[in-house]
Design a protein around this motif. Structure first.
Motif, PDB file in Angstrom:
ATOM      1  N   GLY A  14       0.836  -1.198   0.000  1.00  0.00           N
ATOM      2  CA  GLY A  14       0.000   0.000   0.000  1.00  0.00           C
ATOM      3  C   GLY A  14       0.870   1.247   0.000  1.00  0.00           C
ATOM      4  O   GLY A  14       0.583   2.231  -0.693  1.00  0.00           O
ATOM      5  N   GLU A  15       1.957   1.158   0.747  1.00  0.00           N
ATOM      6  CA  GLU A  15       2.848   2.325   0.834  1.00  0.00           C
ATOM      7  C   GLU A  15       3.434   2.716  -0.515  1.00  0.00           C
ATOM      8  O   GLU A  15       3.774   3.875  -0.728  1.00  0.00           O
ATOM      9  N   ALA A  16       3.541   1.746  -1.410  1.00  0.00           N
ATOM     10  CA  ALA A  16       4.082   2.064  -2.737  1.00  0.00           C
ATOM     11  C   ALA A  16       3.186   3.072  -3.457  1.00  0.00           C
ATOM     12  O   ALA A  16       3.664   3.855  -4.288  1.00  0.00           O
ATOM     13  N   GLY A  53      -2.497  -2.797   1.748  1.00  0.00           N
ATOM     14  CA  GLY A  53      -3.439  -1.767   2.212  1.00  0.00           C
ATOM     15  C   GLY A  53      -2.848  -0.844   3.263  1.00  0.00           C
ATOM     16  O   GLY A  53      -3.547   0.011   3.816  1.00  0.00           O
ATOM     17  N   GLY A  54      -1.554  -1.022   3.530  1.00  0.00           N
ATOM     18  CA  GLY A  54      -0.912  -0.309   4.635  1.00  0.00           C
ATOM     19  C   GLY A  54      -0.951   1.220   4.544  1.00  0.00           C
ATOM     20  O   GLY A  54      -0.776   1.901   5.553  1.00  0.00           O
ATOM     21  N   ASN A  55      -1.186   1.755   3.369  1.00  0.00           N
ATOM     22  CA  ASN A  55      -1.304   3.217   3.219  1.00  0.00           C
ATOM     23  C   ASN A  55      -2.637   3.730   3.771  1.00  0.00           C
ATOM     24  O   ASN A  55      -2.826   4.931   3.939  1.00  0.00           O
ATOM     25  N   ILE A  56      -3.553   2.805   4.035  1.00  0.00           N
ATOM     26  CA  ILE A  56      -4.878   3.197   4.529  1.00  0.00           C
ATOM     27  C   ILE A  56      -5.152   2.592   5.908  1.00  0.00           C
ATOM     28  O   ILE A  56      -5.472   3.301   6.854  1.00  0.00           O
ATOM     29  N   PHE A  57      -4.995   1.299   6.020  1.00  0.00           N
ATOM     30  CA  PHE A  57      -5.255   0.662   7.327  1.00  0.00           C
ATOM     31  C   PHE A  57      -4.541  -0.676   7.430  1.00  0.00           C
ATOM     32  O   PHE A  57      -4.513  -1.443   6.467  1.00  0.00           O
ATOM     33  N   ARG A  58      -3.991  -0.907   8.606  1.00  0.00           N
ATOM     34  CA  ARG A  58      -3.350  -2.203   8.895  1.00  0.00           C
ATOM     35  C   ARG A  58      -3.963  -2.797  10.148  1.00  0.00           C
ATOM     36  O   ARG A  58      -4.218  -2.079  11.108  1.00  0.00           O
ATOM     37  N   SER A  71     -11.658  -7.840  13.360  1.00  0.00           N
ATOM     38  CA  SER A  71     -12.322  -6.689  12.731  1.00  0.00           C
ATOM     39  C   SER A  71     -11.289  -5.784  12.073  1.00  0.00           C
ATOM     40  O   SER A  71     -11.498  -5.293  10.955  1.00  0.00           O
ATOM     41  N   ALA A  72     -10.193  -5.564  12.780  1.00  0.00           N
ATOM     42  CA  ALA A  72      -9.150  -4.689  12.228  1.00  0.00           C
ATOM     43  C   ALA A  72      -8.586  -5.273  10.937  1.00  0.00           C
ATOM     44  O   ALA A  72      -8.349  -4.553   9.963  1.00  0.00           O
ATOM     45  N   ASP A  73      -8.403  -6.584  10.920  1.00  0.00           N
ATOM     46  CA  ASP A  73      -7.884  -7.208   9.698  1.00  0.00           C
ATOM     47  C   ASP A  73      -8.876  -7.090   8.541  1.00  0.00           C
ATOM     48  O   ASP A  73      -8.480  -6.873   7.396  1.00  0.00           O
ATOM     49  N   ALA A 132      -8.550  -7.713  -1.478  1.00  0.00           N
ATOM     50  CA  ALA A 132      -9.041  -8.280  -0.201  1.00  0.00           C
ATOM     51  C   ALA A 132      -8.171  -9.401   0.342  1.00  0.00           C
ATOM     52  O   ALA A 132      -8.647 -10.272   1.079  1.00  0.00           O
ATOM     53  N   GLY A 133      -6.902  -9.372   0.003  1.00  0.00           N
ATOM     54  CA  GLY A 133      -5.952 -10.328   0.563  1.00  0.00           C
ATOM     55  C   GLY A 133      -6.378 -11.759   0.323  1.00  0.00           C
ATOM     56  O   GLY A 133      -6.916 -12.091  -0.745  1.00  0.00           O
ATOM     57  N   THR A 134      -6.146 -12.605   1.327  1.00  0.00           N
ATOM     58  CA  THR A 134      -6.570 -14.005   1.219  1.00  0.00           C
ATOM     59  C   THR A 134      -8.043 -14.151   1.601  1.00  0.00           C
ATOM     60  O   THR A 134      -8.618 -15.221   1.471  1.00  0.00           O
ATOM     61  N   GLY A 135      -8.617 -13.069   2.142  1.00  0.00           N
ATOM     62  CA  GLY A 135      -9.988 -13.148   2.652  1.00  0.00           C
ATOM     63  C   GLY A 135     -10.028 -13.583   4.107  1.00  0.00           C
ATOM     64  O   GLY A 135     -11.106 -13.654   4.701  1.00  0.00           O
ATOM     65  N   ASN A 136      -8.861 -13.851   4.671  1.00  0.00           N
ATOM     66  CA  ASN A 136      -8.800 -14.330   6.054  1.00  0.00           C
ATOM     67  C   ASN A 136      -7.979 -13.397   6.927  1.00  0.00           C
ATOM     68  O   ASN A 136      -6.905 -12.936   6.507  1.00  0.00           O
ATOM     69  N   PRO A 137      -8.474 -13.164   8.173  1.00  0.00           N
ATOM     70  CA  PRO A 137      -7.650 -12.382   9.092  1.00  0.00           C
ATOM     71  C   PRO A 137      -6.378 -13.147   9.471  1.00  0.00           C
ATOM     72  O   PRO A 137      -6.268 -14.337   9.189  1.00  0.00           O
ATOM     73  N   TYR A 138      -5.456 -12.458  10.089  1.00  0.00           N
ATOM     74  CA  TYR A 138      -4.167 -13.025  10.533  1.00  0.00           C
ATOM     75  C   TYR A 138      -3.219 -13.338   9.382  1.00  0.00           C
ATOM     76  O   TYR A 138      -2.215 -14.009   9.586  1.00  0.00           O
ATOM     77  N   PHE A 139      -3.562 -12.908   8.178  1.00  0.00           N
ATOM     78  CA  PHE A 139      -2.627 -13.076   7.072  1.00  0.00           C
ATOM     79  C   PHE A 139      -2.210 -11.703   6.560  1.00  0.00           C
ATOM     80  O   PHE A 139      -2.746 -10.687   7.000  1.00  0.00           O
ATOM     81  N   THR A 140      -1.280 -11.698   5.638  1.00  0.00           N
ATOM     82  CA  THR A 140      -0.830 -10.438   5.058  1.00  0.00           C
ATOM     83  C   THR A 140      -0.988 -10.507   3.542  1.00  0.00           C
ATOM     84  O   THR A 140      -1.221 -11.582   2.989  1.00  0.00           O
ATOM     85  N   THR A 141      -0.782  -9.377   2.919  1.00  0.00           N
ATOM     86  CA  THR A 141      -0.856  -9.405   1.459  1.00  0.00           C
ATOM     87  C   THR A 141       0.430  -9.993   0.852  1.00  0.00           C
ATOM     88  O   THR A 141       0.415 -10.379  -0.313  1.00  0.00           O
ATOM     89  N   ASP A 142       1.498 -10.070   1.632  1.00  0.00           N
ATOM     90  CA  ASP A 142       2.686 -10.794   1.134  1.00  0.00           C
ATOM     91  C   ASP A 142       2.352 -12.277   0.996  1.00  0.00           C
ATOM     92  O   ASP A 142       2.704 -12.927   0.006  1.00  0.00           O
ATOM     93  N   THR A 143       1.667 -12.803   1.999  1.00  0.00           N
ATOM     94  CA  THR A 143       1.256 -14.205   1.909  1.00  0.00           C
ATOM     95  C   THR A 143       0.244 -14.382   0.785  1.00  0.00           C
ATOM     96  O   THR A 143       0.297 -15.363   0.038  1.00  0.00           O
TER      97      THR A 143
HETATM   98  N1  UDP Z   1      -5.033  -8.542   5.731  1.00  0.00           N
HETATM   99  C1  UDP Z   1      -5.635  -9.671   6.268  1.00  0.00           C
HETATM  100  N2  UDP Z   1      -5.610 -10.847   5.555  1.00  0.00           N
HETATM  101  C2  UDP Z   1      -4.995 -10.952   4.357  1.00  0.00           C
HETATM  102  C3  UDP Z   1      -4.352  -9.806   3.822  1.00  0.00           C
HETATM  103  C4  UDP Z   1      -4.391  -8.618   4.518  1.00  0.00           C
HETATM  104  O1  UDP Z   1      -6.188  -9.613   7.350  1.00  0.00           O
HETATM  105  O2  UDP Z   1      -5.013 -12.043   3.763  1.00  0.00           O
HETATM  106  C5  UDP Z   1      -5.162  -7.252   6.435  1.00  0.00           C
HETATM  107  C6  UDP Z   1      -4.181  -7.078   7.582  1.00  0.00           C
HETATM  108  O3  UDP Z   1      -4.841  -6.368   8.607  1.00  0.00           O
HETATM  109  C7  UDP Z   1      -3.116  -6.185   6.969  1.00  0.00           C
HETATM  110  C8  UDP Z   1      -3.923  -5.304   6.044  1.00  0.00           C
HETATM  111  O4  UDP Z   1      -4.930  -6.188   5.547  1.00  0.00           O
HETATM  112  O5  UDP Z   1      -2.453  -5.437   7.952  1.00  0.00           O
HETATM  113  C9  UDP Z   1      -3.175  -4.669   4.906  1.00  0.00           C
HETATM  114  O6  UDP Z   1      -2.334  -5.599   4.296  1.00  0.00           O
HETATM  115  P1  UDP Z   1      -0.732  -5.511   4.408  1.00  0.00           P
HETATM  116  O7  UDP Z   1      -0.343  -5.058   5.776  1.00  0.00           O
HETATM  117  O8  UDP Z   1      -0.193  -6.814   3.941  1.00  0.00           O
HETATM  118  O9  UDP Z   1      -0.440  -4.371   3.360  1.00  0.00           O
HETATM  119  P2  UDP Z   1       0.960  -3.736   2.883  1.00  0.00           P
HETATM  120  O10 UDP Z   1       1.904  -3.772   4.054  1.00  0.00           O
HETATM  121  O11 UDP Z   1       1.463  -4.579   1.766  1.00  0.00           O
HETATM  122  O12 UDP Z   1       0.594  -2.369   2.429  1.00  0.00           O
END
Ligand code: UDP
Length: 237
Positions: A14-16, A53-58, A71-73, A132-143
């Motif tokens: 997101g930061e990009a 999504g890190g430029n908006i919410f993490r 909820s935050a995820d 929308a990432g993986t659709g699951n909380p506790y994951f990241t968009t890298d995963t």
């Molecule tokens: N997220 C999530 N499940 C996923 C992918 C993302 O819950 O499969 C949520 C998580 O809260 C994460 C946020 O989405 O902090 C934004 O994604 P990420 O931090 O990976 O974004 P980036 O650092 O790449 O901008």
């Protein structure tokens, strides 16, 4: 021109999209990124994109400290959809056909993620943006990026960052930091190098997908990687 990679998964944080701002989306930066993507699209590369999504919410952040994690995820995942739409728009403005597919259904906005449909879009020459990432909380968009790369048979995950590769330490804090040209998955895990989270690295290791960490703002870096120039750091082996 011979291509080193014919199908890629590009991971944009997101930061990009934020450029020099502290928050949100910088329209000029998104335009620049879209053009870089178009340049490789025009070479015939098949492209899947995962946007963070890190430029908006993490989910794990100061602003979410009093919220429950799940909820935050979900909020974080929604943020990735906002970014996906911004990128889609910028790409379509310069004539690149795209589809956004989201891991959480929101049919008025985008298609739901269906792997076979995603494959079809790629075969038809559309860039597919996975929201929308993986659709699951506790994951990241890298995963998410490593998961989608495995699913669409991408040959490489291109992790676009603001630094030009992986270093022994943070180059902004340590002047002795040295850049790696190549590093193994296990070294990244054991030395806790800041490439991607451990879930994402393990997944790439298990599925033998190399990761190239590179500076997205370097003009034509993406193109250079596609034709086999050594840009950034490659994580493999
Ligand atoms: N997220 C999530 N499940 C996923 C992918 C993302 O819950 O499969 C949520 C998580 O809260 C994460 C946020 O989405 O902090 C934004 O994604 P990420 O931090 O990976 O974004 P980036 O650092 O790449 O901008």
């Amino acid at each position: 021109m011979s291509l080193k990679y014919n199908r890629i998964l590009l991971k944009l944080s997101g930061e990009a999209l934020m450029g020099e701002q502290n928050y949100g989306i910088d329209g000029d930066v998104v335009k620049f990124i879209a053009q870089e993507i178009k340049d490789v699209y025009d070479m015939g590369v098949s492209i899947g994109i995962v946007v963070g999504g890190g430029n908006i919410f993490r989910g794990v952040s100061e602003s979410a400290k009093d919220m429950d994690r799940v909820s935050a995820d979900y909020m974080g995942m929604l943020a990735t959809v906002i970014n996906s739409l911004a990128l889609q728009n910028a790409l379509e403005n310069i004539g690149v056909p795209t589809r956004v597919q989201t891991a959480i259904e929101m049919r008025q906005i985008a298609e739901p993620y269906i792997r076979r449909r995603a494959m079809r879009h790629l075969e038809k020459g559309r860039v597919v943006i996975f929201g929308a990432g993986t659709g699951n909380p506790y994951f990241t968009t890298d995963t998410t990026a490593t998961l989608r790369a495995s699913e669409i048979n991408a040959e490489v995950v291109l992790k676009a960052t603001k630094v030009d590769g992986v270093y022994t330490a943070d180059p902004k804090k340590d002047t002795n930091a040295v850049k790696f040209d190549t590093v193994t998955y296990l070294d990244v895990l054991n030395r806790n190098l800041k490439v991607m989270d451990s879930t994402a690295i393990s997944m790439c290791m298990d599925n033998k997908i190399p990761i190239i960490v590179f500076d997205l703002y370097g003009k034509e870096n993406l193109k250079k990687i596609i034709i086999g120039e050594k840009i950034g750091t490659i994580v493999e082996g």
